[in-house]
Write a protein that holds these residues in place. Sequence first.
Motif, PDB file in Angstrom:
ATOM      1  N   MET A   1       0.837  -1.202   0.000  1.00 55.96           N
ATOM      2  CA  MET A   1       0.000   0.000   0.000  1.00 55.96           C
ATOM      3  C   MET A   1       0.866   1.243   0.000  1.00 55.96           C
ATOM      4  O   MET A   1       1.674   1.469   0.880  1.00 55.96           O
ATOM      5  N   GLY A 219       0.576  -6.012  -4.501  1.00 55.20           N
ATOM      6  CA  GLY A 219      -0.630  -5.430  -5.089  1.00 55.20           C
ATOM      7  C   GLY A 219      -0.996  -6.029  -6.428  1.00 55.20           C
ATOM      8  O   GLY A 219      -1.794  -5.450  -7.176  1.00 55.20           O
ATOM      9  N   VAL A 222      -4.674  -6.518  -6.837  1.00 53.58           N
ATOM     10  CA  VAL A 222      -5.477  -5.332  -6.514  1.00 53.58           C
ATOM     11  C   VAL A 222      -5.892  -4.634  -7.805  1.00 53.58           C
ATOM     12  O   VAL A 222      -5.203  -4.714  -8.830  1.00 53.58           O
ATOM     13  N   ALA A 243      -6.565   0.262  -4.451  1.00 49.90           N
ATOM     14  CA  ALA A 243      -7.537  -0.614  -3.787  1.00 49.90           C
ATOM     15  C   ALA A 243      -8.850   0.130  -3.606  1.00 49.90           C
ATOM     16  O   ALA A 243      -8.943   1.072  -2.817  1.00 49.90           O
ATOM     17  N   THR A 245     -12.810   0.701  -2.466  1.00 56.19           N
ATOM     18  CA  THR A 245     -13.628   0.316  -1.319  1.00 56.19           C
ATOM     19  C   THR A 245     -14.362  -0.994  -1.610  1.00 56.19           C
ATOM     20  O   THR A 245     -15.029  -1.123  -2.631  1.00 56.19           O
ATOM     21  N   ILE A 249      -7.372  -5.544  -1.239  1.00 53.34           N
ATOM     22  CA  ILE A 249      -6.314  -4.611  -0.871  1.00 53.34           C
ATOM     23  C   ILE A 249      -4.971  -5.333  -0.942  1.00 53.34           C
ATOM     24  O   ILE A 249      -4.909  -6.560  -1.063  1.00 53.34           O
ATOM     25  N   GLU A 250      -3.890  -4.573  -0.881  1.00 48.82           N
ATOM     26  CA  GLU A 250      -2.553  -5.154  -0.971  1.00 48.82           C
ATOM     27  C   GLU A 250      -2.297  -6.128   0.178  1.00 48.82           C
ATOM     28  O   GLU A 250      -2.742  -5.896   1.310  1.00 48.82           O
ATOM     29  N   GLN A 274      -5.869  -9.615   4.088  1.00 46.54           N
ATOM     30  CA  GLN A 274      -6.513  -8.320   3.945  1.00 46.54           C
ATOM     31  C   GLN A 274      -6.367  -7.518   5.235  1.00 46.54           C
ATOM     32  O   GLN A 274      -7.284  -7.411   6.048  1.00 46.54           O
ATOM     33  N   TYR A 276      -3.413  -4.346   7.195  1.00 52.73           N
ATOM     34  CA  TYR A 276      -2.319  -3.390   7.036  1.00 52.73           C
ATOM     35  C   TYR A 276      -1.246  -3.712   8.071  1.00 52.73           C
ATOM     36  O   TYR A 276      -1.561  -4.019   9.226  1.00 52.73           O
ATOM     37  N   ARG A 296      -8.476  -4.682   8.045  1.00 51.13           N
ATOM     38  CA  ARG A 296      -8.781  -3.704   6.993  1.00 51.13           C
ATOM     39  C   ARG A 296      -9.845  -2.695   7.391  1.00 51.13           C
ATOM     40  O   ARG A 296      -9.907  -1.591   6.816  1.00 51.13           O
ATOM     41  N   ALA A 639      -9.863   2.130  -0.392  1.00 53.89           N
ATOM     42  CA  ALA A 639     -10.332   1.296   0.710  1.00 53.89           C
ATOM     43  C   ALA A 639      -9.843   1.818   2.048  1.00 53.89           C
ATOM     44  O   ALA A 639     -10.607   1.906   3.016  1.00 53.89           O
ATOM     45  N   GLU A 640      -8.553   2.175   2.120  1.00 50.33           N
ATOM     46  CA  GLU A 640      -8.000   2.640   3.395  1.00 50.33           C
ATOM     47  C   GLU A 640      -8.538   4.004   3.780  1.00 50.33           C
ATOM     48  O   GLU A 640      -8.447   4.416   4.941  1.00 50.33           O
TER      49      GLU A 640
END
Length: 736
Positions: A1, A219, A222, A243, A245, A249-250, A274, A276, A296, A639-640
């Motif tokens: 990410m 990714g 992604v 990524a 919503t 995701i990565e 999924q 971080y 996530r 997403a983040e």
Amino acid sequence: MKVYCKHFILKISVMMTFMTSFVDGQISDTMTSKGRYESYLNFRSLIRNAYVRPHWYADGSRFWFAEGTPENTVIYEVDPKHNVKRVFFNKDRLMKVLRPLLEKEPAAKGIPFSDFTFFEDKNAVEFFVENKKFRLSLKDYQILQIEGKEEAPLPFLGVLSPDKHTFVVTKDNNIELVDRITQKATPLTQDGADDYPWNVTDGCWSKDGKKLLVKRPDGRKVHHIPVVDYSTPEEKVKYSVYAKTGGVIETPELYVLDVASGKTITMDVGSNAQQYVFPIGWRQDDSEVLFMRVDRLGKKLELLAANPDTGVSRVILTEDSKTFVAGLDFIIDVWKRQFRLLKDNNRFIWLSERDGWRHLYLYDMNGKLIRRLTSGDFPVTGVIRVDEAKGWVYFTANAEKNLYSTNIYRVDLKGKDFKKITSAEGIHTYSQFSPSGQYFLDTYSSMKQPQSVELRTTDGKLIQLLKTSDISRLQKIGFHPPEGFIAKAADGTTDVYGIMYKPYDFDPTKKYPVIEFIYAGPFMNVVPYGFGPNSAPNAMAQALAQLGYITIIMDTRGTVERSKAFQDTIYGNIGTYEIADRKAILKQLGEKYPFMDMKRVGIYGHSWGGYFAVRAMLMAPDVYRVGIASAQGELTEGAEINEPYMGLPEDNKKGYEWGTNTNHAGNLKGKLLFIHGTSDVNAPLSTTIRMIDALTKAGKTYDLILLPGKDHFIDNDKYVSNAIRRYFEENLKNVK
């Protein structure tokens, strides 16, 4: 990410490139309104001598610092114990012996260098001028030209090794080891790709300098957004990991890399792909590497340790929340302040909002709570320093009556003797402590007070004011600081803080059109509580006021540095309360200040602010007459960015539908301008395309400016600033 390029964050530092109408500090008293506008866009360039960079002696007894512009540098030495500040070099004696050894007369009027090192127990100094190295005796000012090569500055993203001889840097998606003197680069990885890069972060080096803790986000699965280059007849397309919503995701990967052999050991970050992951660094004895992981949705935060030889990990501490324990601010940079390992290698300080306010807790390395260190109805914003020998923790917090007044405090490791050690009103965030732990430099400012630097003892005693920023050039253009205000949110009880800029020639008997500069992203505050604007849009707010507007900025419910309940207002409901709060506040301001023409109200926002500028035009069409949205975001995007506050779309269908602006296109009444760069990989161009498509289908007119090849950070572009100025003049200021 790639957090640094995939969020809607405003750039905090004001990096303007506009031409100004002053030369060598001389600003015409007959400056035109446009000239004053452009000067205010360059606000930071009108301020000099804002910081002190102390070079402490090893024993912490004294320090020196360079002051002034490059054309007129002065170097001072400060003795805190005796409260003495003196000029370090005799400029006339120095230049008399140095001048014959130079190829040309120095252009500078002061000292022709701003850095030096001591030689022979401080009896002599060494420095560079014209890329030549000199040694000067401080006793008799005898000077010698000696052999030596000036070290190249460390790249912005480079991380220095423990012995300071090399550094590692991420280049072309791979990690390189670079010799600091020769600049020779040795690749440590070779298979990095745009969607599978190698990254280094602060703290990556083991204490013995033999290994690195590195990250590799995968990714490849992604979503990739297309970025089209339209500069030639044959369009070219590149793809960037993004990524969406609700999408994939990565997948974060952590490794320990042996610098000598290139061998890597995979760290066990858990089976949930999924999530971080944030690499922290190494324990003091190199026995374990430390990292954090967040699910996530940001509901569960864990601290982990892993064996660097086997990769086997263990969970030390778990923090969770029914809403979110970690939002976008955490993902971007707050994670760096979440954890502080003590030098004893067995304890750490942890930040938590578990009781409704962010506070400090002391734990052992097995995750056992030793004790709570701070408490109260205020948030701690970060640890600055821990002095284990004397038992003190120094930190910043908003613990004063003014909710956004950030000061420096200390508390002992037993959770006692809580004390504020700064005193001036305003924001105290930049502090430098002496190696001895006896003194610190406090850098602060307020809306009215330009940035100043004080020397203090670490128990809070003022020794002396070292400097205050020179704002004489700013004063020549008729500078007036903004005025703060407090109003009630739409609930009628919650206090909301904001600021108001007025024209330099403000007349309270006149009626002025009003422009709000909006951001409203829940992960940051945008009101500049210090001196001057803290972002390009805020600089524009101050600049536009000089053209005959009242401009306002506010932090409404959902933003940070308040209680967890204040932040949670918007959870699952982005787009519900932000504009409602503004309608209520504008009504209160209009009733209080008759000079505000509430029939002529406009709004501008960039990035997340672009989303809310559009939303204001759609949800409060009878309040906002003109809107400008640049590089707008949407709930369908990063997403983040959205998921920590909204959950997944399948779990919050109603919230996403209500918060998506295209679903309300038919509400538009006023004039609305969209501005977007075609190469934006933070807020994709598709957000604006979908919005104008919805408006077209609803039979609504709009205006559009596309900026070929421009990325997300267009809010400091001269063409953009001129377009914003013209649009408000034509559709708000000059319309009755």
